[in-house]
Enzyme design. Structure first.
Site, PDB file in Angstrom:
ATOM      1  N   TYR A 108       0.840  -1.201   0.000  1.00  0.00           N
ATOM      2  CA  TYR A 108       0.000   0.000   0.000  1.00  0.00           C
ATOM      3  C   TYR A 108       0.875   1.251   0.000  1.00  0.00           C
ATOM      4  O   TYR A 108       1.760   1.407   0.843  1.00  0.00           O
ATOM      5  CB  TYR A 108      -0.915   0.012   1.218  1.00  0.00           C
ATOM      6  CG  TYR A 108      -1.851  -1.170   1.279  1.00  0.00           C
ATOM      7  CD1 TYR A 108      -2.652  -1.503   0.195  1.00  0.00           C
ATOM      8  CD2 TYR A 108      -1.937  -1.961   2.419  1.00  0.00           C
ATOM      9  CE1 TYR A 108      -3.509  -2.592   0.241  1.00  0.00           C
ATOM     10  CE2 TYR A 108      -2.794  -3.045   2.480  1.00  0.00           C
ATOM     11  CZ  TYR A 108      -3.572  -3.356   1.392  1.00  0.00           C
ATOM     12  OH  TYR A 108      -4.419  -4.431   1.441  1.00  0.00           O
ATOM     13  N   HIS A 116      -5.803   2.854   0.045  1.00  0.00           N
ATOM     14  CA  HIS A 116      -5.582   2.599   1.472  1.00  0.00           C
ATOM     15  C   HIS A 116      -5.234   3.868   2.227  1.00  0.00           C
ATOM     16  O   HIS A 116      -4.364   3.870   3.115  1.00  0.00           O
ATOM     17  CB  HIS A 116      -4.499   1.530   1.667  1.00  0.00           C
ATOM     18  CG  HIS A 116      -4.888   0.461   2.645  1.00  0.00           C
ATOM     19  ND1 HIS A 116      -4.703   0.575   4.001  1.00  0.00           N
ATOM     20  CD2 HIS A 116      -5.450  -0.750   2.458  1.00  0.00           C
ATOM     21  CE1 HIS A 116      -5.128  -0.516   4.609  1.00  0.00           C
ATOM     22  NE2 HIS A 116      -5.596  -1.340   3.691  1.00  0.00           N
TER      23      HIS A 116
END
Length: 399
Positions: free
Chosen positions: A157, A207
């Site tokens: 992420y 994210h």
């Protein structure tokens, strides 16, 4: 209807693979038991304490038939509410009560809810790689087994930074560079479309790694590649910025994995600022609130894409499936393959077949629990360094 009295409530934490999984078992005087997922893997002992010390004495001797009343009571009993530990504890009990009711009715949960609105729910899984070549290999593997929706990530992420310009003596954590991540993500989408065309739907999870204005820029840059949805482009505390993204991009947006409180999702749904709700069913309190959330979403054209990570029990996977099969505005289900050890502890969970998840046909939720095997894999805490996301100057950023 004759009362079905609760005689015991037990909470188990097991770690058959890399995640701490929390299970609640409710036993009744009719010999019927129910199982629920209460997994909050970063704080599993807090959930177990809530179940053992507070919910058990509150619920023993009460009628398991009265799910709505029991949920409302659990919700307000502590006065302060809507936190992840309490919601997961409640969800474990709530799912178990629905499991009991469906078992007493001799039907699968989705039939008890009102029957099916579809034959199966489309699934997506994750493909990632540190390079485009590694990502292509992962995508090819998922296409071969029937997936037509794939979440694609280049690196972890926020991406894996190269030549990160960090200060001396950097703090521990998962470092990333927002500018590099944005450039690499746009390039990833371009390369995927060039290689695969529209053979599959591309999903991507930001994210929360961006500041709001960066999120606006990324949405505009990804629009030509027609993603199925972009997930968590903003953190929950910055949802008012969704209006600006909507004004400048038609990219479908998914949000809700971190939501606990109805106040967090109400406005983004009513104002049609998202296309997909991504709530985690145990995080919001179980089947009872999930049904109500789904009805709200349907009224405003928002579709369901329940959170389905690896750190949930197969009981939770089955609950998501029952909800998806019944609820008309369900769109897609995130699915992570499980280990054989996890399936041995929780036999009976749904599997993906050629890109679809089909409804369990056993009575109740349809997943069993091997207590002896679960106890052979005790809880083990780890610090979850990935949540310590850091920008190039070393400051923590929402994970």
């Amino acid at each position: 209807m004759q009362p079905t009295l609760i005689t015991a409530i037990d909470c188990f934490i097991t770690r058959p693979d890399r995640h701490n999984l929390v299970t609640v078992r409710v036993t009744t005087d009719k010999g019927v038991i129910g199982l629920g997922c209460a997994t909050f893997q970063q704080r599993p002992l807090a959930v177990k304490t809530l179940v053992d010390e507070y919910l058990r004495p509150l619920l023993i001797g009460r009628d398991a038939n009265n799910i709505e009343d029991l949920w409302q009571m659990m919700n307000v009993n502590a006065y302060w509410r809507n936190g992840p530990a309490m919601n997961n504890a409640m969800a474990g009990v709530d799912m178990a009560l629905w499991d009991i009711k469906a078992r007493l009715a001799n039907m699968p949960l989705y039939q008890l809810l009102g029957g099916k609105s579809r034959d199966a729910i489309a699934a997506y899984s994750h493909a990632s790689g540190e390079t485009l070549e590694e990502l292509f290999v992962a995508v090819d593997g998922l296409l071969e087994i029937g997936y037509r929706h794939i979440r694609c990530q280049l690196g972890f992420y926020g991406g894996t930074p190269t030549e990160l310009h960090a200060p001396e003596n950097p703090s521990s954590g998962a470092w990333f560079d927002q500018d590099q991540y944005m450039r690499n993500t746009v390039e990833m989408f371009r390369a995927l479309r060039e290689r695969y065309g529209h053979r599959f739907h591309i999903l991507h999870d930001v994210h929360e790694r961006l500041f709001p204005q960066q999120a606006v820029q990324l949405a505009k840059q990804l629009e030509p590649y027609q993603p199925y949805f972009i997930e968590d482009i903003l953190p929950p505390q910055q949802t008012p910025w969704l209006a600006q993204i909507r004004q400048q991009s038609s990219v479908p947006l998914a949000l809700g994995e971190l939501f606990n409180n109805p106040a967090e999702w109400h406005d983004v749904i009513v104002n049609r600022q998202i296309d997909f709700i991504r709530c985690h069913v145990s995080q919001i309190g179980g089947v009872t609130p999930a049904l109500k959330l789904a009805v709200l979403c349907q009224a405003f054209g928002v579709r369901l894409a329940w959170h389905g990570p690896g750190d949930m029990t197969p009981i939770g996977v089955a609950v998501n499936t029952h909800l998806n099969i019944h609820l008309h505005n369900a769109a897609i289900q995130e699915y992570i393959p499980r280990s054989a050890t996890t399936d041995a502890v929780f036999p009976g969970a749904p599997e993906v077949k050629d890109g679809y998840v089909y409804p369990p046909q056993a009575n109740g939720i349809g997943v069993d629990f091997n207590e002896a095997l679960a106890l052979a894999h005790p809880v083990a805490y780890r610090p979850h360094e990935w949540t310590q996301s850091r920008l190039p100057d070393g400051s923590l950023h929402t994970p």
